[in-house]
Write a protein that holds these residues in place. Sequence first.
Motif, PDB file in Angstrom:
ATOM      1  N   ALA A 118       0.735  -1.211   0.003  1.00 24.37           N
ATOM      2  CA  ALA A 118      -0.051   0.073   0.157  1.00 24.37           C
ATOM      3  C   ALA A 118       0.686   1.281  -0.001  1.00 24.37           C
ATOM      4  O   ALA A 118       0.438   2.334  -0.697  1.00 24.37           O
ATOM      5  N   GLY A 119       1.936   1.250   0.716  1.00 23.82           N
ATOM      6  CA  GLY A 119       2.937   2.405   0.854  1.00 23.82           C
ATOM      7  C   GLY A 119       2.138   3.384   1.654  1.00 23.82           C
ATOM      8  O   GLY A 119       1.162   3.522   2.378  1.00 23.82           O
ATOM      9  N   PRO A 120       2.926   4.557   1.804  1.00 21.76           N
ATOM     10  CA  PRO A 120       2.770   5.832   2.632  1.00 21.76           C
ATOM     11  C   PRO A 120       1.139   6.379   2.389  1.00 21.76           C
ATOM     12  O   PRO A 120       0.759   6.720   3.319  1.00 21.76           O
ATOM     13  N   GLU A 121       0.947   6.220   1.198  1.00 24.73           N
ATOM     14  CA  GLU A 121      -0.447   6.967   0.837  1.00 24.73           C
ATOM     15  C   GLU A 121      -1.567   5.868   0.462  1.00 24.73           C
ATOM     16  O   GLU A 121      -2.605   6.314   0.037  1.00 24.73           O
ATOM     17  N   GLY A 122      -1.363   4.564   0.656  1.00 26.03           N
ATOM     18  CA  GLY A 122      -2.357   3.511   0.179  1.00 26.03           C
ATOM     19  C   GLY A 122      -3.421   3.366   1.320  1.00 26.03           C
ATOM     20  O   GLY A 122      -3.267   3.719   2.413  1.00 26.03           O
ATOM     21  N   ARG A 123      -4.205   2.189   0.917  1.00 24.83           N
ATOM     22  CA  ARG A 123      -5.403   1.820   1.811  1.00 24.83           C
ATOM     23  C   ARG A 123      -5.339   0.355   1.592  1.00 24.83           C
ATOM     24  O   ARG A 123      -4.998  -0.236   0.521  1.00 24.83           O
ATOM     25  N   ILE A 124      -5.839  -0.446   2.611  1.00 22.05           N
ATOM     26  CA  ILE A 124      -5.906  -1.718   2.446  1.00 22.05           C
ATOM     27  C   ILE A 124      -7.385  -2.125   2.637  1.00 22.05           C
ATOM     28  O   ILE A 124      -7.898  -1.574   3.661  1.00 22.05           O
ATOM     29  N   SER A 125      -7.966  -3.085   2.022  1.00 22.14           N
ATOM     30  CA  SER A 125      -9.466  -3.806   2.252  1.00 22.14           C
ATOM     31  C   SER A 125      -9.413  -5.172   2.409  1.00 22.14           C
ATOM     32  O   SER A 125      -8.261  -5.766   1.606  1.00 22.14           O
ATOM     33  N   PHE A 126     -10.151  -5.803   3.126  1.00 25.60           N
ATOM     34  CA  PHE A 126     -10.416  -7.274   3.292  1.00 25.60           C
ATOM     35  C   PHE A 126     -11.466  -7.626   2.971  1.00 25.60           C
ATOM     36  O   PHE A 126     -12.663  -6.872   3.388  1.00 25.60           O
ATOM     37  N   ALA A 127     -11.719  -8.543   2.268  1.00 25.37           N
ATOM     38  CA  ALA A 127     -12.859  -9.422   2.090  1.00 25.37           C
ATOM     39  C   ALA A 127     -13.434  -9.900   3.345  1.00 25.37           C
ATOM     40  O   ALA A 127     -12.945 -10.003   4.363  1.00 25.37           O
ATOM     41  N   PRO A 128     -14.944 -10.096   3.267  1.00 24.82           N
ATOM     42  CA  PRO A 128     -15.380 -10.700   4.687  1.00 24.82           C
ATOM     43  C   PRO A 128     -15.014 -11.925   4.917  1.00 24.82           C
ATOM     44  O   PRO A 128     -14.711 -12.903   3.933  1.00 24.82           O
ATOM     45  N   VAL A 129     -14.875 -12.206   5.973  1.00 28.51           N
ATOM     46  CA  VAL A 129     -14.477 -13.543   6.665  1.00 28.51           C
ATOM     47  C   VAL A 129     -15.677 -14.115   7.401  1.00 28.51           C
ATOM     48  O   VAL A 129     -16.045 -13.360   8.454  1.00 28.51           O
ATOM     49  N   PRO A 130     -16.055 -15.357   7.364  1.00 25.25           N
ATOM     50  CA  PRO A 130     -17.128 -15.651   8.318  1.00 25.25           C
ATOM     51  C   PRO A 130     -16.983 -15.596   9.718  1.00 25.25           C
ATOM     52  O   PRO A 130     -15.788 -15.728  10.159  1.00 25.25           O
ATOM     53  N   GLU A 131     -17.968 -15.269  10.279  1.00 24.50           N
ATOM     54  CA  GLU A 131     -17.875 -14.747  11.703  1.00 24.50           C
ATOM     55  C   GLU A 131     -18.040 -16.319  12.873  1.00 24.50           C
ATOM     56  O   GLU A 131     -19.131 -16.516  13.555  1.00 24.50           O
ATOM     57  N   THR A 132     -17.655 -17.239  12.132  1.00 23.03           N
ATOM     58  CA  THR A 132     -17.541 -18.770  12.833  1.00 23.03           C
ATOM     59  C   THR A 132     -16.216 -19.090  13.137  1.00 23.03           C
ATOM     60  O   THR A 132     -15.130 -18.927  12.661  1.00 23.03           O
ATOM     61  N   GLY A 133     -16.278 -20.075  14.080  1.00 19.13           N
ATOM     62  CA  GLY A 133     -15.084 -20.657  14.399  1.00 19.13           C
ATOM     63  C   GLY A 133     -13.661 -19.651  14.535  1.00 19.13           C
ATOM     64  O   GLY A 133     -13.718 -18.616  15.036  1.00 19.13           O
ATOM     65  N   LEU A 134     -12.464 -19.993  13.978  1.00 17.58           N
ATOM     66  CA  LEU A 134     -11.274 -19.096  13.722  1.00 17.58           C
ATOM     67  C   LEU A 134     -11.746 -17.824  13.135  1.00 17.58           C
ATOM     68  O   LEU A 134     -11.010 -16.730  13.322  1.00 17.58           O
ATOM     69  N   GLY A 135     -12.843 -17.637  12.306  1.00 20.53           N
ATOM     70  CA  GLY A 135     -13.352 -16.363  11.828  1.00 20.53           C
ATOM     71  C   GLY A 135     -13.537 -15.356  12.702  1.00 20.53           C
ATOM     72  O   GLY A 135     -13.342 -14.172  12.492  1.00 20.53           O
ATOM     73  N   ARG A 136     -13.988 -15.713  13.899  1.00 23.75           N
ATOM     74  CA  ARG A 136     -14.341 -14.849  14.901  1.00 23.75           C
ATOM     75  C   ARG A 136     -13.144 -14.134  15.478  1.00 23.75           C
ATOM     76  O   ARG A 136     -13.089 -12.912  15.587  1.00 23.75           O
ATOM     77  N   ALA A 137     -11.898 -15.058  15.547  1.00 19.18           N
ATOM     78  CA  ALA A 137     -10.646 -14.563  16.017  1.00 19.18           C
ATOM     79  C   ALA A 137      -9.935 -13.632  14.849  1.00 19.18           C
ATOM     80  O   ALA A 137      -9.584 -12.494  15.336  1.00 19.18           O
ATOM     81  N   ILE A 138      -9.892 -13.816  13.827  1.00 17.49           N
ATOM     82  CA  ILE A 138      -9.715 -13.156  12.708  1.00 17.49           C
ATOM     83  C   ILE A 138     -10.221 -11.857  12.431  1.00 17.49           C
ATOM     84  O   ILE A 138      -9.734 -10.739  12.316  1.00 17.49           O
ATOM     85  N   ASN A 139     -11.581 -11.821  12.579  1.00 16.56           N
ATOM     86  CA  ASN A 139     -12.297 -10.534  12.515  1.00 16.56           C
ATOM     87  C   ASN A 139     -12.168  -9.686  13.735  1.00 16.56           C
ATOM     88  O   ASN A 139     -12.045  -8.548  13.453  1.00 16.56           O
TER      89      ASN A 139
END
Length: 318
Positions: free
Chosen positions: A286-307
Amino acid sequence: MVLDTQFLAATDEGIGQAAAILRAGGLVAMPTETVYGLAGDARNGTAVARIFEAKGRPRFNPLIVHVPDMAMARDMAEFDERAEAVARAFWPGALTLVLPVKASAGLSPLVTAGLPTVAIRMPAHPLAKALLRAFGGPVAAPSANPSGKVSPTTADHVRQGLGGKIEAILDGGACAVGLESTILGLDGSPALLRPGGIPVEELEAMLGAIAVGGPGALPNAPGQLPSHYAPDAPVRLGAVAREGAEIWVGFGPDCAGADLTLSAKGDLVEAAAALFQTLRDADALAGPEGRISFAPVPETGLGRAINDRLRRAAAPRG
């Protein structure tokens, strides 16, 4: 997938089998003098992610690294004279020290939860020591029970809670202490982060008064601040497509155009193992002026921790 969890005897053969499982990235419940620990190779991100999955652990808390000797402990963490003295007095034993982690330690980022410290212990149980020597490396080993349940002090307790989720249980009989290790923070002023098998009075006799909790207003523990694990670039969540020039991190097969992915096949274990490194890689792209986006991750199992960690990464900065 349901595993055929083996019971391994407290013999040279059983120890050898357990070490081979660890080298292959599997999980072995091992007895310690405190409680049974769920051991996995602390350098293998997928093995560490499987520890969280097997326990149903709801968030990424740092895991305790178990080592067989001081030489390996010094490879993992920075020991000053005070830490050396405490280790000489109480190791092997039911004491965990939180110390600055060495950049060269080679631990999975999941073990330290992205913190600059590592929790480290040298157990006294003869089977744990034998397994650590046979394996020849550090193991991450939280208590071998489903998260939030009573800690296991026998091999059968482990079977009741984790049978079918791990490869093996090394049966060492009942644990002598039956209470988790005391956790002492020595990355600053001495701090009692968790009472346990070593009474704080014994530590205070050596170190003087010990504060309860970490330095400052908050305990020295993960997950306390709204903004945490944050990259330099701002983070957008729930992105089903790239917006502008941002770095899009995908999850699952519907994100073929993503710049990076937590798991192309939508595997939460793989995603958990990759999370911290992917955050770093996306930040660099992304660099100093960039932005990051994340696709949805299920809110189940390890997904809760990831989210949970992604929400902290995306929270407004102080």
